[in-house]
Design a protein around this motif. Structure first.
Motif, PDB file in Angstrom:
ATOM      1  N   HIS A 294     -37.655  32.770 -57.324  1.00  0.00           N
ATOM      2  CA  HIS A 294     -38.999  32.508 -57.859  1.00  0.00           C
ATOM      3  C   HIS A 294     -39.328  31.011 -57.870  1.00  0.00           C
ATOM      4  CE1 HIS A 294     -38.935  36.707 -59.039  1.00  0.00           C
ATOM      5  NE2 HIS A 294     -37.817  36.494 -59.711  1.00  0.00           N
ATOM      6  N   LEU A 295     -39.027  30.370 -56.748  1.00  0.00           N
ATOM      7  CA  LEU A 295     -39.298  28.937 -56.602  1.00  0.00           C
ATOM      8  C   LEU A 295     -40.565  28.723 -55.790  1.00  0.00           C
ATOM      9  CD1 LEU A 295     -35.696  27.722 -55.656  1.00  0.00           C
ATOM     10  CD2 LEU A 295     -36.722  27.822 -57.946  1.00  0.00           C
ATOM     11  N   ALA A 296     -41.360  27.763 -56.198  1.00  0.00           N
ATOM     12  CA  ALA A 296     -42.533  27.364 -55.425  1.00  0.00           C
ATOM     13  C   ALA A 296     -42.140  26.212 -54.508  1.00  0.00           C
ATOM     14  CB  ALA A 296     -43.658  26.931 -56.359  1.00  0.00           C
ATOM     15  N   VAL A 297     -42.657  26.197 -53.285  1.00  0.00           N
ATOM     16  CA  VAL A 297     -42.355  25.109 -52.359  1.00  0.00           C
ATOM     17  C   VAL A 297     -42.869  23.809 -52.974  1.00  0.00           C
ATOM     18  CG1 VAL A 297     -42.693  24.185 -50.042  1.00  0.00           C
ATOM     19  CG2 VAL A 297     -42.498  26.665 -50.390  1.00  0.00           C
ATOM     20  N   PRO A 298     -41.999  22.821 -53.184  1.00  0.00           N
ATOM     21  CA  PRO A 298     -42.420  21.612 -53.901  1.00  0.00           C
ATOM     22  C   PRO A 298     -43.334  20.724 -53.057  1.00  0.00           C
ATOM     23  CG  PRO A 298     -40.184  21.352 -53.088  1.00  0.00           C
ATOM     24  CD  PRO A 298     -40.578  22.773 -52.801  1.00  0.00           C
ATOM     25  N   THR A 299     -44.331  20.161 -53.711  1.00  0.00           N
ATOM     26  CA  THR A 299     -45.214  19.196 -53.048  1.00  0.00           C
ATOM     27  C   THR A 299     -44.990  17.781 -53.577  1.00  0.00           C
ATOM     28  OG1 THR A 299     -46.995  19.602 -54.638  1.00  0.00           O
ATOM     29  CG2 THR A 299     -46.962  20.958 -52.634  1.00  0.00           C
ATOM     30  N   THR A 300     -44.323  17.680 -54.721  1.00  0.00           N
ATOM     31  CA  THR A 300     -43.995  16.368 -55.288  1.00  0.00           C
ATOM     32  C   THR A 300     -42.505  16.339 -55.598  1.00  0.00           C
ATOM     33  OG1 THR A 300     -44.339  17.019 -57.594  1.00  0.00           O
ATOM     34  CG2 THR A 300     -46.276  16.241 -56.365  1.00  0.00           C
ATOM     35  N   TRP A 301     -41.984  15.139 -55.810  1.00  0.00           N
ATOM     36  CA  TRP A 301     -40.568  15.022 -56.144  1.00  0.00           C
ATOM     37  C   TRP A 301     -40.285  15.536 -57.548  1.00  0.00           C
ATOM     38  CZ3 TRP A 301     -37.480  15.060 -52.409  1.00  0.00           C
ATOM     39  CH2 TRP A 301     -37.759  14.391 -51.213  1.00  0.00           C
ATOM     40  N   ALA A 302     -41.286  15.505 -58.430  1.00  0.00           N
ATOM     41  CA  ALA A 302     -41.109  16.108 -59.753  1.00  0.00           C
ATOM     42  C   ALA A 302     -40.927  17.618 -59.616  1.00  0.00           C
ATOM     43  CB  ALA A 302     -42.302  15.782 -60.648  1.00  0.00           C
ATOM     44  N   GLU A 303     -41.723  18.246 -58.758  1.00  0.00           N
ATOM     45  CA  GLU A 303     -41.593  19.683 -58.522  1.00  0.00           C
ATOM     46  C   GLU A 303     -40.268  20.004 -57.834  1.00  0.00           C
ATOM     47  OE1 GLU A 303     -45.008  20.714 -56.254  1.00  0.00           O
ATOM     48  OE2 GLU A 303     -46.404  20.530 -57.952  1.00  0.00           O
ATOM     49  N   PHE A 304     -39.827  19.118 -56.953  1.00  0.00           N
ATOM     50  CA  PHE A 304     -38.542  19.298 -56.279  1.00  0.00           C
ATOM     51  C   PHE A 304     -37.413  19.331 -57.306  1.00  0.00           C
ATOM     52  CE2 PHE A 304     -34.763  17.736 -54.082  1.00  0.00           C
ATOM     53  CZ  PHE A 304     -34.824  18.361 -52.843  1.00  0.00           C
ATOM     54  N   GLN A 305     -37.438  18.402 -58.256  1.00  0.00           N
ATOM     55  CA  GLN A 305     -36.414  18.366 -59.292  1.00  0.00           C
ATOM     56  C   GLN A 305     -36.487  19.613 -60.171  1.00  0.00           C
ATOM     57  OE1 GLN A 305     -36.357  14.779 -61.617  1.00  0.00           O
ATOM     58  NE2 GLN A 305     -34.510  15.352 -62.732  1.00  0.00           N
ATOM     59  N   ALA A 306     -37.703  20.063 -60.461  1.00  0.00           N
ATOM     60  CA  ALA A 306     -37.868  21.279 -61.270  1.00  0.00           C
ATOM     61  C   ALA A 306     -37.288  22.483 -60.532  1.00  0.00           C
ATOM     62  CB  ALA A 306     -39.337  21.499 -61.589  1.00  0.00           C
ATOM     63  N   ASP A 307     -37.513  22.561 -59.232  1.00  0.00           N
ATOM     64  CA  ASP A 307     -36.937  23.644 -58.433  1.00  0.00           C
ATOM     65  C   ASP A 307     -35.415  23.589 -58.459  1.00  0.00           C
ATOM     66  OD1 ASP A 307     -39.243  24.909 -57.658  1.00  0.00           O
ATOM     67  OD2 ASP A 307     -39.309  24.026 -55.645  1.00  0.00           O
ATOM     68  N   ALA A 308     -34.863  22.391 -58.290  1.00  0.00           N
ATOM     69  CA  ALA A 308     -33.417  22.228 -58.277  1.00  0.00           C
ATOM     70  C   ALA A 308     -32.811  22.653 -59.611  1.00  0.00           C
ATOM     71  CB  ALA A 308     -33.053  20.777 -57.969  1.00  0.00           C
ATOM     72  N   THR A 309     -33.503  22.318 -60.695  1.00  0.00           N
ATOM     73  CA  THR A 309     -33.031  22.686 -62.029  1.00  0.00           C
ATOM     74  C   THR A 309     -33.081  24.199 -62.232  1.00  0.00           C
ATOM     75  OG1 THR A 309     -33.791  20.564 -62.916  1.00  0.00           O
ATOM     76  CG2 THR A 309     -33.383  22.338 -64.502  1.00  0.00           C
ATOM     77  N   ALA A 310     -34.199  24.815 -61.840  1.00  0.00           N
ATOM     78  CA  ALA A 310     -34.351  26.263 -61.992  1.00  0.00           C
ATOM     79  C   ALA A 310     -33.322  27.013 -61.152  1.00  0.00           C
ATOM     80  CB  ALA A 310     -35.771  26.680 -61.598  1.00  0.00           C
ATOM     81  N   LEU A 311     -33.052  26.527 -59.953  1.00  0.00           N
ATOM     82  CA  LEU A 311     -32.064  27.162 -59.083  1.00  0.00           C
ATOM     83  C   LEU A 311     -30.677  27.078 -59.699  1.00  0.00           C
ATOM     84  CD1 LEU A 311     -31.265  28.444 -56.355  1.00  0.00           C
ATOM     85  CD2 LEU A 311     -31.100  26.110 -55.423  1.00  0.00           C
ATOM     86  N   HIS A 312     -30.360  25.933 -60.237  1.00  0.00           N
ATOM     87  CA  HIS A 312     -29.031  25.743 -60.841  1.00  0.00           C
ATOM     88  C   HIS A 312     -28.839  26.663 -62.050  1.00  0.00           C
ATOM     89  CE1 HIS A 312     -25.339  23.609 -61.824  1.00  0.00           C
ATOM     90  NE2 HIS A 312     -25.781  23.414 -63.063  1.00  0.00           N
ATOM     91  N   ARG A 313     -29.902  26.843 -62.825  1.00  0.00           N
ATOM     92  CA  ARG A 313     -29.810  27.740 -63.984  1.00  0.00           C
ATOM     93  C   ARG A 313     -29.598  29.184 -63.534  1.00  0.00           C
ATOM     94  NH1 ARG A 313     -34.943  25.137 -67.228  1.00  0.00           N
ATOM     95  NH2 ARG A 313     -33.826  23.364 -68.190  1.00  0.00           N
ATOM     96  N   ALA A 314     -30.251  29.552 -62.442  1.00  0.00           N
ATOM     97  CA  ALA A 314     -30.122  30.926 -61.949  1.00  0.00           C
ATOM     98  C   ALA A 314     -28.769  31.165 -61.302  1.00  0.00           C
ATOM     99  CB  ALA A 314     -31.246  31.227 -60.957  1.00  0.00           C
ATOM    100  N   ASP A 315     -28.244  30.127 -60.617  1.00  0.00           N
ATOM    101  CA  ASP A 315     -26.949  30.242 -59.942  1.00  0.00           C
ATOM    102  C   ASP A 315     -26.316  28.854 -59.907  1.00  0.00           C
ATOM    103  OD1 ASP A 315     -24.754  30.548 -58.335  1.00  0.00           O
ATOM    104  OD2 ASP A 315     -25.819  31.404 -56.628  1.00  0.00           O
ATOM    105  N   PRO A 316     -25.380  28.580 -60.795  1.00  0.00           N
ATOM    106  CA  PRO A 316     -24.760  27.246 -60.863  1.00  0.00           C
ATOM    107  C   PRO A 316     -24.082  26.811 -59.569  1.00  0.00           C
ATOM    108  CG  PRO A 316     -24.288  28.493 -62.849  1.00  0.00           C
ATOM    109  CD  PRO A 316     -24.917  29.452 -61.881  1.00  0.00           C
ATOM    110  N   GLN A 317     -23.771  27.766 -58.687  1.00  0.00           N
ATOM    111  CA  GLN A 317     -23.149  27.407 -57.414  1.00  0.00           C
ATOM    112  C   GLN A 317     -24.161  26.993 -56.351  1.00  0.00           C
ATOM    113  OE1 GLN A 317     -19.784  27.211 -57.262  1.00  0.00           O
ATOM    114  NE2 GLN A 317     -19.953  27.752 -59.446  1.00  0.00           N
TER     115      GLN A 317
END
Length: 445
Positions: free
Chosen positions: A171-194
């Motif tokens: 459930h990640l949105a394609v990031p358009t800013t680096w803030a959104e990129f970091q938010a995606d990276a954080t959400a992904l890590h929470r969903a799967d730490p690996q």
């Protein structure tokens, strides 16, 4: 990310020759020896013989196509290793007086060859009728000091490659800013730490350099009669801090771009994106064929919403000072970059997805490089648009071949006890010393 290999150490020059490399890419260009003003001597009954060295795929097919369609010039091709080993071989051959007529030269390294007098000014042969064929961003990288030093082939603006299916899964949105990129990276890590959003390659500082370029960094400049070197300007520090935080938080990887571990992670879907130029499309398609239809490309995230990118890689064709057949070498180089049969041969079989510097050749490359791997996405259209947003103001230094080498050890320690900021400090000190050793005035910016 498939990255450019480590670069070789630079060879030295005498003080007299080096001092004519002054303040910028413009003044660098005034000093190289070997003007190439003499047309090749030719027996009317025999073709001019050229030698060409390259590491790019399908170059042998390109040469075969040229030889089959041209009777006045014959090219002998030699494949060399890319990166450090390849440049070392070229430097040594030129120094020994037996360099090839023509060779592939990445844009960042071209000023290094110019400053040493190892390549010829080809302005007499690469007239405006030739240079006008290419995108302005490419000619700016090959035309120094009002003179032309190489024929451009491609332009490589950074883009964001990502797994469509895994973005949907998490459930990640394609990031358009680096803030959104970091938010995606954080959400992904929470969903799967690996899982990691991307890998930050610790064996290729050129990727980071392009990110600093996008942010407005300027690593090289001029002050009076001196080069300035500053790998720690505010924009670069911002980019370094951003990526260091992502690395420290385990939100992105820090493996070597060529490591089996990274290949395994992409295969398993635990690295779900990457940042690279248009050439990456071919590497992905060839290396992960079982993921066909699952990948897509998007514009690189930005800091403030304003489209802007730096470039990574990209190459040109330069004529060595050893060549006695300058006109024929430029003819062949121009043909490789601007002829439809040449570009089709280069791309054939998915060997390359580089964005041609000649806009007229983009449809040729697009037709030859099919995109089922990207679900039929118009990857060339996206790359073409990205190329229009390359941020102006970046200058490559006069010793980039050895500058990249200076990054190798400290950058390799990032994420393993070392930091990006520390690597920048180490590489800057080494670069200043290298430029001084060449007899040039230099200071820390």
């Amino acid at each position: 990310m498939t990255q450019s290999p480590t670069r070789p150490a630079r060879t030295g020059r005498t003080l007299a020759a080096a001092t004519c490399v002054l303040l910028s890419l413009a003044t660098v260009a005034g000093c190289a020896s070997g003007s190439g003003k003499t047309a090749p001597a030719k027996d009317a009954a025999k073709p001019v013989e050229l030698t060409f060295w390259s590491w790019t795929k399908n170059s042998d097919q390109v040469v075969a196509t040229f030889n089959a369609t041209h009777k006045d010039v014959h090219v002998t091709y030699s494949q060399i290793t890319g990166g450090a080993a390849g440049y070392a071989k070229i430097f040594a051959a030129i120094k020994a007086g037996n360099g090839p007529d023509l060779f592939n030269c990445e844009y960042a390294e071209l000023p290094n060859f110019v400053s040493q007098g190892d390549v010829q000014d080809i302005s007499q042969y690469a007239t405006s009728a030739v240079t006008s064929k290419f995108a302005s961003g490419a000619t700016q990288l090959t035309s120094l000091g009002g003179k032309t030093w190489a024929i451009p082939y491609d332009v490589e603006p950074q883009e964001f490659y990502y797994r469509k299916d895994l973005f949907q899964k998490y459930h990640l949105a394609v990031p358009t800013t680096w803030a959104e990129f970091q938010a995606d990276a954080t959400a992904l890590h929470r969903a799967d730490p690996q899982a990691k959003l991307v890998n930050f390659p610790t064996d290729d500082a050129s990727t980071f350099a392009a990110l600093a370029w996008q942010a407005g960094g300027t690593w090289f400049g001029t002050s009076g009669d001196s080069w300035t070197v500053n790998f720690q300007d505010p924009a670069t520090r911002k980019v370094a801090a951003y990526w260091q935080q992502l690395i420290d938080s385990k939100l992105v990887g820090s493996d070597l771009s060529s490591s089996p571990a990274l290949t395994a992670d992409i295969t398993k879907g635990t690295v779900i994106g990457m940042i690279n130029g248009p050439f990456e499309a071919a590497y992905l398609s060839a290396g992960f064929a079982d993921q066909s239809g699952k990948w897509a490309v998007a514009p690189l995230p930005t800091w403030d919403g304003t489209p802007a990118v730096g470039t990574v890689g990209g190459s040109s064709y330069a004529v060595t000072k050893n060549s006695k057949n300058t006109a024929a070498a430029v003819e062949f180089a121009t043909w490789m970059s601007t002829d439809a049969t040449a570009v089709a041969a280069r791309v054939q079989g998915g060997a390359s997805s580089a964005l041609p510097a000649d806009p007229q050749m983009v449809p040729v490359a697009k037709k030859s490089f099919t995109t089922p791997f990207f679900g039929g996405q118009d990857v060339y259209g996206l790359a073409t648009q990205a190329a229009t947003t390359v941020k102006p103001g970046w200058t490559w230094g006069p010793s980039m071949v050895s500058t990249w080498t200076a990054f190798t050890d400290p950058f390799g320690k990032v994420g393993k006890g070392g930091t990006i900021a520390g690597a920048l400090q180490t590489a800057q000190a080494a670069t200043v010393a290298q430029i001084k050793a060449a007899g040039l005035n230099v200071s820390n910016g």
